[in-house]
Design a protein around this motif. Structure first.
Motif, short mmCIF file in Angstrom:
data_model
loop_
_atom_site.label_atom_id
_atom_site.label_comp_id
_atom_site.label_asym_id
_atom_site.label_seq_id
_atom_site.Cartn_x
_atom_site.Cartn_y
_atom_site.Cartn_z
N PHE A 12 0.84 -1.20 0.00
CA PHE A 12 0.00 0.00 0.00
C PHE A 12 0.87 1.25 0.00
O PHE A 12 0.60 2.22 -0.72
CB PHE A 12 -0.94 0.02 1.20
CG PHE A 12 -1.85 1.23 1.22
CD1 PHE A 12 -3.03 1.23 0.50
CD2 PHE A 12 -1.50 2.37 1.93
CE1 PHE A 12 -3.86 2.34 0.48
CE2 PHE A 12 -2.32 3.49 1.92
CZ PHE A 12 -3.51 3.48 1.20
N ALA A 13 1.94 1.23 0.80
CA ALA A 13 2.84 2.38 0.85
C ALA A 13 3.52 2.61 -0.50
O ALA A 13 3.60 3.74 -1.00
CB ALA A 13 3.89 2.18 1.94
N ILE A 14 4.00 1.51 -1.12
CA ILE A 14 4.62 1.61 -2.44
C ILE A 14 3.60 2.11 -3.47
O ILE A 14 3.90 2.99 -4.29
CB ILE A 14 5.20 0.26 -2.89
CG1 ILE A 14 6.36 -0.15 -1.98
CG2 ILE A 14 5.65 0.31 -4.34
CD1 ILE A 14 7.56 0.77 -2.05
N GLY A 15 2.39 1.57 -3.42
CA GLY A 15 1.35 1.98 -4.35
C GLY A 15 1.00 3.45 -4.21
O GLY A 15 0.79 4.15 -5.22
N ALA A 16 0.94 3.96 -2.97
CA ALA A 16 0.64 5.37 -2.77
C ALA A 16 1.74 6.26 -3.33
O ALA A 16 1.47 7.31 -3.92
CB ALA A 16 0.46 5.64 -1.28
N GLY A 83 -4.42 7.14 -3.02
CA GLY A 83 -5.13 6.10 -2.28
C GLY A 83 -5.61 4.98 -3.17
O GLY A 83 -5.49 3.79 -2.83
N VAL A 84 -6.15 5.33 -4.34
CA VAL A 84 -6.63 4.32 -5.28
C VAL A 84 -5.49 3.43 -5.75
O VAL A 84 -5.63 2.19 -5.82
CB VAL A 84 -7.34 4.99 -6.48
CG1 VAL A 84 -7.55 3.99 -7.61
CG2 VAL A 84 -8.67 5.59 -6.06
N THR A 85 -4.35 4.02 -6.05
CA THR A 85 -3.20 3.23 -6.50
C THR A 85 -2.72 2.29 -5.40
O THR A 85 -2.39 1.12 -5.65
CB THR A 85 -2.05 4.14 -6.96
OG1 THR A 85 -2.55 5.12 -7.87
CG2 THR A 85 -0.97 3.34 -7.64
N GLY A 86 -2.68 2.80 -4.16
CA GLY A 86 -2.32 1.93 -3.04
C GLY A 86 -3.28 0.77 -2.88
O GLY A 86 -2.87 -0.37 -2.62
N LEU A 87 -4.57 1.04 -3.05
CA LEU A 87 -5.58 -0.03 -2.94
C LEU A 87 -5.45 -1.03 -4.10
O LEU A 87 -5.71 -2.22 -3.90
CB LEU A 87 -6.98 0.58 -2.91
CG LEU A 87 -7.33 1.36 -1.64
CD1 LEU A 87 -8.69 2.04 -1.79
CD2 LEU A 87 -7.34 0.43 -0.42
N LEU A 88 -5.08 -0.55 -5.28
CA LEU A 88 -4.87 -1.48 -6.39
C LEU A 88 -3.72 -2.44 -6.08
O LEU A 88 -3.82 -3.65 -6.32
CB LEU A 88 -4.56 -0.70 -7.68
CG LEU A 88 -5.72 0.01 -8.36
CD1 LEU A 88 -5.22 0.85 -9.53
CD2 LEU A 88 -6.78 -0.98 -8.83
N PHE A 89 -2.64 -1.91 -5.54
CA PHE A 89 -1.49 -2.75 -5.20
C PHE A 89 -1.88 -3.81 -4.17
O PHE A 89 -1.50 -4.98 -4.30
CB PHE A 89 -0.34 -1.90 -4.67
CG PHE A 89 0.55 -1.33 -5.73
CD1 PHE A 89 0.04 -0.51 -6.73
CD2 PHE A 89 1.91 -1.59 -5.75
CE1 PHE A 89 0.85 0.03 -7.72
CE2 PHE A 89 2.74 -1.06 -6.72
CZ PHE A 89 2.21 -0.25 -7.71
N THR A 90 -2.62 -3.41 -3.16
CA THR A 90 -3.00 -4.38 -2.12
C THR A 90 -4.13 -5.28 -2.58
O THR A 90 -4.13 -6.48 -2.28
CB THR A 90 -3.41 -3.64 -0.84
OG1 THR A 90 -4.49 -2.73 -1.13
CG2 THR A 90 -2.25 -2.87 -0.26
N GLY A 91 -5.10 -4.73 -3.30
CA GLY A 91 -6.24 -5.53 -3.74
C GLY A 91 -5.84 -6.66 -4.67
O GLY A 91 -6.31 -7.79 -4.52
N TYR A 92 -4.94 -6.37 -5.60
CA TYR A 92 -4.51 -7.42 -6.53
C TYR A 92 -3.56 -8.40 -5.85
O TYR A 92 -3.47 -9.56 -6.25
CB TYR A 92 -3.90 -6.81 -7.80
CG TYR A 92 -4.97 -6.39 -8.78
CD1 TYR A 92 -5.28 -7.18 -9.88
CD2 TYR A 92 -5.72 -5.24 -8.59
CE1 TYR A 92 -6.28 -6.82 -10.78
CE2 TYR A 92 -6.72 -4.87 -9.47
CZ TYR A 92 -7.00 -5.66 -10.56
OH TYR A 92 -8.00 -5.30 -11.42
N TYR A 93 -2.86 -7.94 -4.82
CA TYR A 93 -2.06 -8.89 -4.03
C TYR A 93 -2.98 -9.89 -3.34
O TYR A 93 -2.73 -11.11 -3.38
CB TYR A 93 -1.22 -8.15 -2.98
CG TYR A 93 -0.50 -9.10 -2.05
CD1 TYR A 93 0.73 -9.64 -2.41
CD2 TYR A 93 -1.08 -9.49 -0.84
CE1 TYR A 93 1.38 -10.54 -1.57
CE2 TYR A 93 -0.43 -10.38 0.00
CZ TYR A 93 0.80 -10.91 -0.36
OH TYR A 93 1.43 -11.81 0.45
#
Length: 421
Positions: A12-16, A83-93
């Motif tokens: 999430f941090a990387i995605g943000a 926030g959306v990018t962080g959620l994409l990183f975690t959601g697809y994980y």
């Protein structure tokens, strides 16, 4: 579970952080500005931001959405994208590595492994990274397309090249999301790619001509802005220098025929190479030997996806334009789905293209009900459909498999060949 929690927080941090960079891309790229210099600054007063003001999400919240120097509001779009990018990183994980929802485990078997947690981070992080890079490019492209009705081709060329390279390096028969091609599909890819290079060479040599070389027909939103600027210049007594090109339906169809001519070499050579593999036994044996190298079969599988993804949209553009006498789809959409095909494969790109209309249906109904006349950029819906297909292509392919198998059987009996691709 603790390991997953660590990955989720880290991603999430990387995605943000990636989302913060995407904000820069969305603002600067379509305006022709450098992505590196000058450093981050307030677009209102031009003052350089402190490093801690650039912390994703935290910086905007700490500043309460206002510039510390001029006090002007900072768009809420910035933390939303982060926030959306962080959620994409975690959601697809979570989908890929915890729920087992995502890339198919191997070609020809869309059912096996789906929902069984077949991916693990140490072994399959390159596939995950490729898919996330594609999502980031699609997010940035969609935001630009929604605002400015253009898709920066540089982003699509970048992710398309990454897709070709990654599949050449990592693909094996057991790699999730592998694009290892069958002999016929690989032959189609090789011939089509060679034909495309020939067409590009002829275009550069000016044997072929660009379609809409003086600019394409204005969209409704551009025409309205053009008319406003023209009227404002008239009221001020100024001469309006730019005159937008006007096309009759016949002229538009004539322009689109140039694109049809451009596609003839790729189609002809793709068909010729496929026929050689199907009917010339020595050529078929030599080709099968070459494809035993996974780097080549994976690369050609990605090329096949690129060509099919782009061709499906391009064919729709050509047919729609010839029927209605107006430009049906933009070339940016062709490049977008070609990039998707290079990363996800021909089948996933084709399914995403046909699903995209359902993602735009709700907004189209709303615009129709309210009487709003506005052309819709198709890029965001193609991107949404692609994000959906990344997760659910396997069950969709399993559902379509019996019908496709029956079609291959009928074609095989009709022409006396094995049509499996």
């Amino acid at each position: 579970m603790a390991e997953h929690a660590i990955y989720i927080v880290f991603l999430f941090a990387i995605g943000a952080c990636v989302g913060s960079f995407l904000n820069v891309v969305v603002w600067r790229l379509p305006r022709g500005e450098s992505l590196v210099t000058p450093p981050s600054h307030c677009p209102k007063c031009g003052k350089r931001l402190k490093w801690y003001d650039n912390l994703p999400l935290i910086g905007w919240l700490k500043l309460r959405g206002k510039c510390r120097f001029c006090g002007q509001p900072i768009s809420i779009r910035y933390p939303i994208i982060e926030g959306v990018t962080g959620l994409l990183f975690t959601g697809y994980y979570v989908a890929f590595f915890m729920a087992g929802i995502g890339p198919c485990p191997r070609p020809g078997d869309p059912r096996g492994g789906w929902g069984a947690g077949f991916m693990n981070m140490p072994d399959h992080w390159p596939v995950y990274t490729l898919y996330l890079l594609l999502l980031c490019v699609l997010l940035a492209s969609s935001l630009i397309d929604a605002e400015m009705y253009i898709i920066p081709l540089e982003l699509l060329w970048f992710i398309g090249a990454v897709g070709l390279l990654v599949h050449a390096i990592i693909d094996t028969p057991r790699t999730p999301g592998t694009l290892i091609a069958s002999p016929v599909a690989a032959a189609l890819a090789a011939g089509g790619a060679l034909g495309m290079l020939i067409s590009l060479g002829l275009l550069r040599a000016k044997v072929f001509k660009h379609s809409f070389a003086d600019g394409g027909p204005l969209m409704e939103i551009d025409r309205e802005a053009f008319e406003r600027e023209k009227e404002a210049a008239r009221r001020e007594g100024k001469e309006f220098e730019y005159d937008a090109p006007e096309y009759t339906p016949a002229q538009i169809r004539a322009e689109i025929r140039r694109e049809m001519l451009f596609l003839l070499p790729p189609l002809a050579l793709a068909g010729l190479c496929a026929l050689l593999v199907l009917f010339v036994a020595p050529a078929a044996r030599a080709w099968a030997g070459l494809l035993s190298h996974y780097w080549l079969s994976g690369f050609l599988g990605s090329v096949f996806g690129l060509l099919i993804g782009g061709f499906v949209v391009w064919l729709t553009r050509i047919l729609g334009t010839m029927v209605f006498g107006r430009e049906a789809m933009g070339m940016g959409d062709v490049h977008l789905m070609a990039a998707v095909g290079a990363c996800l494969g021909a089948g996933a790109a084709t399914v995403a293209f046909f699903l995209a209309q359902f993602f735009g249906l709700v907004l189209a109904i709303y615009l129709l009900a309210t009487g709003t006349k506005r052309e819709l950029p198709y890029g965001p819906y193609l991107s949404l459909a692609t994000a959906f297909v990344m997760l659910f292509y396997c069950p969709i392919a399993a559902w379509l498999a019996p019908g496709l198998a029956g079609l291959r059987f009928v074609l095989g009996r009709l022409f006396g060949i094995d049509t499996g691709v």
